[in-house]
Design a protein around this motif. Structure first.
Motif, mmCIF file in Angstrom:
data_model
loop_
_atom_site.group_PDB
_atom_site.id
_atom_site.type_symbol
_atom_site.label_atom_id
_atom_site.label_comp_id
_atom_site.label_asym_id
_atom_site.label_seq_id
_atom_site.Cartn_x
_atom_site.Cartn_y
_atom_site.Cartn_z
ATOM 1 N N ALA A 76 30.973 13.897 49.063
ATOM 2 C CA ALA A 76 32.399 13.583 49.184
ATOM 3 C C ALA A 76 32.612 12.381 50.111
ATOM 4 O O ALA A 76 33.438 11.506 49.839
ATOM 5 C CB ALA A 76 33.159 14.802 49.711
ATOM 6 N N ALA A 77 31.860 12.338 51.212
ATOM 7 C CA ALA A 77 32.023 11.207 52.147
ATOM 8 C C ALA A 77 31.577 9.904 51.483
ATOM 9 O O ALA A 77 32.221 8.864 51.644
ATOM 10 C CB ALA A 77 31.233 11.462 53.430
ATOM 11 N N CYS A 78 30.489 9.954 50.733
ATOM 12 C CA CYS A 78 30.036 8.738 50.022
ATOM 13 C C CYS A 78 31.104 8.281 49.041
ATOM 14 O O CYS A 78 31.422 7.078 48.959
ATOM 15 C CB CYS A 78 28.732 9.009 49.254
ATOM 16 N N TYR A 79 31.665 9.236 48.301
ATOM 17 C CA TYR A 79 32.713 8.900 47.330
ATOM 18 C C TYR A 79 33.911 8.266 48.045
ATOM 19 O O TYR A 79 34.405 7.205 47.648
ATOM 20 C CB TYR A 79 33.125 10.165 46.575
ATOM 21 N N ALA A 80 34.355 8.922 49.114
ATOM 22 C CA ALA A 80 35.555 8.432 49.816
ATOM 23 C C ALA A 80 35.310 7.053 50.411
ATOM 24 O O ALA A 80 36.180 6.176 50.374
ATOM 25 C CB ALA A 80 35.947 9.428 50.914
ATOM 26 N N LEU A 81 34.118 6.837 50.941
ATOM 27 C CA LEU A 81 33.816 5.530 51.524
ATOM 28 C C LEU A 81 33.718 4.455 50.441
ATOM 29 O O LEU A 81 34.194 3.334 50.620
ATOM 30 C CB LEU A 81 32.510 5.593 52.334
ATOM 31 N N GLY B 270 30.712 -0.212 48.788
ATOM 32 C CA GLY B 270 30.066 -0.216 47.467
ATOM 33 C C GLY B 270 28.555 -0.122 47.524
ATOM 34 O O GLY B 270 27.899 0.031 46.504
ATOM 35 N N VAL B 271 28.001 -0.227 48.726
ATOM 36 C CA VAL B 271 26.541 -0.169 48.886
ATOM 37 C C VAL B 271 26.198 1.017 49.795
ATOM 38 O O VAL B 271 26.863 1.249 50.796
ATOM 39 C CB VAL B 271 26.014 -1.478 49.523
ATOM 40 N N ASN B 272 25.161 1.740 49.413
ATOM 41 C CA ASN B 272 24.664 2.842 50.243
ATOM 42 C C ASN B 272 23.195 2.570 50.550
ATOM 43 O O ASN B 272 22.333 2.708 49.678
ATOM 44 C CB ASN B 272 24.832 4.163 49.487
ATOM 45 N N ALA B 273 22.933 2.132 51.771
ATOM 46 C CA ALA B 273 21.548 1.836 52.159
ATOM 47 C C ALA B 273 20.921 3.104 52.724
ATOM 48 O O ALA B 273 21.354 3.617 53.752
ATOM 49 C CB ALA B 273 21.529 0.730 53.205
ATOM 50 N N VAL B 274 19.928 3.606 52.021
ATOM 51 C CA VAL B 274 19.293 4.867 52.422
ATOM 52 C C VAL B 274 18.014 4.543 53.183
ATOM 53 O O VAL B 274 17.113 3.886 52.668
ATOM 54 C CB VAL B 274 19.001 5.733 51.177
ATOM 55 N N LYS C 189 29.357 -1.581 53.204
ATOM 56 C CA LYS C 189 28.186 -0.716 53.225
ATOM 57 C C LYS C 189 28.373 0.581 53.988
ATOM 58 O O LYS C 189 29.115 0.644 54.964
ATOM 59 C CB LYS C 189 27.005 -1.456 53.866
ATOM 60 N N LEU C 190 27.612 1.553 53.493
ATOM 61 C CA LEU C 190 27.367 2.796 54.224
ATOM 62 C C LEU C 190 25.861 2.809 54.455
ATOM 63 O O LEU C 190 25.092 2.424 53.569
ATOM 64 C CB LEU C 190 27.781 3.982 53.329
ATOM 65 N N CYS D 38 30.093 0.165 61.699
ATOM 66 C CA CYS D 38 29.550 0.258 60.336
ATOM 67 C C CYS D 38 29.365 1.734 60.023
ATOM 68 O O CYS D 38 28.627 2.425 60.741
ATOM 69 C CB CYS D 38 28.182 -0.412 60.241
ATOM 70 N N PRO D 39 30.003 2.233 58.964
ATOM 71 C CA PRO D 39 29.896 3.666 58.695
ATOM 72 C C PRO D 39 28.452 4.074 58.433
ATOM 73 O O PRO D 39 27.730 3.398 57.700
ATOM 74 C CB PRO D 39 30.758 3.861 57.443
ATOM 75 N N ASN D 40 28.052 5.163 59.066
ATOM 76 C CA ASN D 40 26.711 5.690 58.786
ATOM 77 C C ASN D 40 26.730 7.200 58.838
ATOM 78 O O ASN D 40 27.578 7.799 59.513
ATOM 79 C CB ASN D 40 25.672 5.074 59.726
ATOM 80 N N ILE D 41 25.817 7.786 58.098
ATOM 81 C CA ILE D 41 25.729 9.252 58.005
ATOM 82 C C ILE D 41 24.299 9.645 58.336
ATOM 83 O O ILE D 41 23.352 8.999 57.885
ATOM 84 C CB ILE D 41 26.108 9.736 56.582
#
Ligand code: G6P
Length: 428
Positions: A234-239, A245-249, A303-304, A354-357
């Motif tokens: 849900a957090a990825c979707y909301a962000l 638009g980018v999710n760096a894992v 980015k996330l 910068c948002p991070n999880i």
């Protein structure tokens, strides 16, 4: 699996706690749809039932005759290879596992030249049983074994669907063959006959792996604040809706490098539809702190960053030194250093808004990996529900597959005509 969303809030792009609270009502609806899909074992949702539907005894039995091989070669691509690669890397420390997914001739030749073919188990995996790269590579492997005087029928295990060329081939040569579970797309199939045979060959405890997945399944509930997988999805979707638009894992564990690759397929192929989606980027901590992190912290605010680590890991002490300036390292340990790097990166991203999880498991063992893989799959399904996309299809990929097949004379596929319509602006 533990998911910490603290640093995802009030950063840029901006997601607030209030927005998450509002989103939670939609997560409850998404959970209802997911629960119904699981109950009816609908296509895709059936993947979330794997911890209960897969038969670990049958998988153990399928590899029991290959005693202690020197190497295991997975011939497959995409979802038929990355799950096995992830499990082998994370859990099969002593297993020499190789993958033939690509059809780069130089790579195929050099890999086959280096493998002890007489002592290698070949696991050929294709859900459809028709994927050109997999079938072509298998024909090449077979011939290499023949030429080396090895009876390939003794060294081969197949996992495939009910019909297709690979099934026919397995039947014709009486090869041991496992079924791909019904309703489980390749990228959601790591916890099944697709990847578990390799884990079993590496000595992993399949029951614990499935117990980890089941524990994560049991945490799914109607609120993202109670379900780590939904919290992440849900957090990825909301962000993403707000501009990430980018999710760096970025796992901080060398043995999770393939996990990031597996995740990339899961996220990209499931969610990249209808002009929606979040582009997965692959990084490795601490290595990529010294390269990609510059962009993640100071580049465009699109980015996330997802930081992944085990809470406990095996350690190596750093020897004492009398060199001035290095004394802060001496007497410490590599795990302490890596964890400090993790904390520092997280803090540096947070300080730059910068948002991070943060995602953690207790250890990188069967239980932790089961939790992590299942958790990411459930997160992905939750995201897909919230975004309203068809999570379990991949029409864009199929389009390219048909075009390639048409080009090779494998049938009449109109998509192949696009090759003649491509534009060029060649600069030499
Ligand atoms: O298992 P297979 O049928 O050989 O498919 C292998 C891969 O092929 C395609 O590219 C699909 O888009 C992937 O999702 C799949 O994992």
């Amino acid at each position: 699996m533990y998911v910490d969303l603290g640093n995802a809030l009030d950063a840029e792009p901006r997601l607030t706690r209030e927005a998450l609270d509002r989103l939670d009502e939609r997560v409850a609806d998404a959970h209802d749809r997911i629960a119904r899909g699981r109950e009816h074992a609908d296509h895709g949702y059936a993947a979330l039932n794997l911890p209960d539907t897969v038969d670990p005894d049958a998988i153990r039995a399928s590899v029991a005759d290959f005693d202690d091989p020197a190497a295991v070669l997975t011939v497959g691509i995409g979802g038929s290879a990355l799950g096995a690669a992830t499990l082998a890397e994370a859990l099969g420390a002593d297993l020499a596992h190789y993958i033939l997914d690509n059809v780069d001739p130089a790579h195929v030749r050099s890999l086959l030249d280096s493998l002890p073919l007489a002592d290698t188990v070949v696991h050929v995996v294709s859900r459809s049983g028709t994927t050109a790269e997999t079938l072509a590579n298998f024909l090449v492997v077979r011939e290499a074994m023949d030429r080396a005087g090895v009876d390939w029928t003794d060294r081969t295990l197949v996992t495939t669907g009910e019909d297709g060329n690979l099934r026919r081939l397995a039947d014709r040569h009486d090869l041991p063959a496992l079924d791909v579970p019904a309703g489980v797309p390749g990228r959601f199939s790591a916890l099944s006959t697709v990847a578990l045979p390799v884990a079993a060959l590496g000595g992993a405890d399949l029951d614990e792996l499935l117990a980890g997945a089941r524990a994560e399944a049991d945490r799914l509930s109607g609120s993202l604040f109670d379900a780590p997988a939904y919290a992440y999805g849900a957090a990825c979707y909301a962000l993403e809706r707000r501009g990430a638009g980018v999710n760096a894992v970025m796992p901080y564990a060398e043995s999770l490098e393939f996990f990031a690759e597996w995740f990339a397929q899961l996220w990209a192929e499931s969610l990249g539809k209808d002009a929606v989606g979040q582009t997965p980027a692959r990084a490795l901590g601490a290595t990529d702190q010294h390269s990609q992190l510059q962009l993640y912290r100071a580049g465009p605010r699109d980015k996330l960053v997802t930081l992944v680590r085990p809470r406990e890991r095996p350690d190596v002490p750093i020897p004492e030194t009398d060199l001035d300036g290095l004394s802060y390292l001496g007497g410490g340990s590599l795990a302490a250093l890596l964890d400090a790097e993790f904390e520092a990166t997280e803090a540096s991203l947070a300080a730059a808004r910068c948002p991070n999880i943060r995602i953690e498991v207790d250890r990188i063992d069967e239980r932790g990996v089961g939790e992590l893989l299942y958790g990411m799959e459930a997160a992905c399904v939750c995201y897909g529900e919230l975004a309203g996309v068809e999570t379990f299809t991949q029409p864009a990929v199929e389009w390219g597959k048909r075009a390639a097949r048409g080009l090779l004379g494998g049938g009449d596929f109109p998509e192949a005509e696009a090759v003649g319509e491509k534009r060029r602006l060649l600069v030499e």
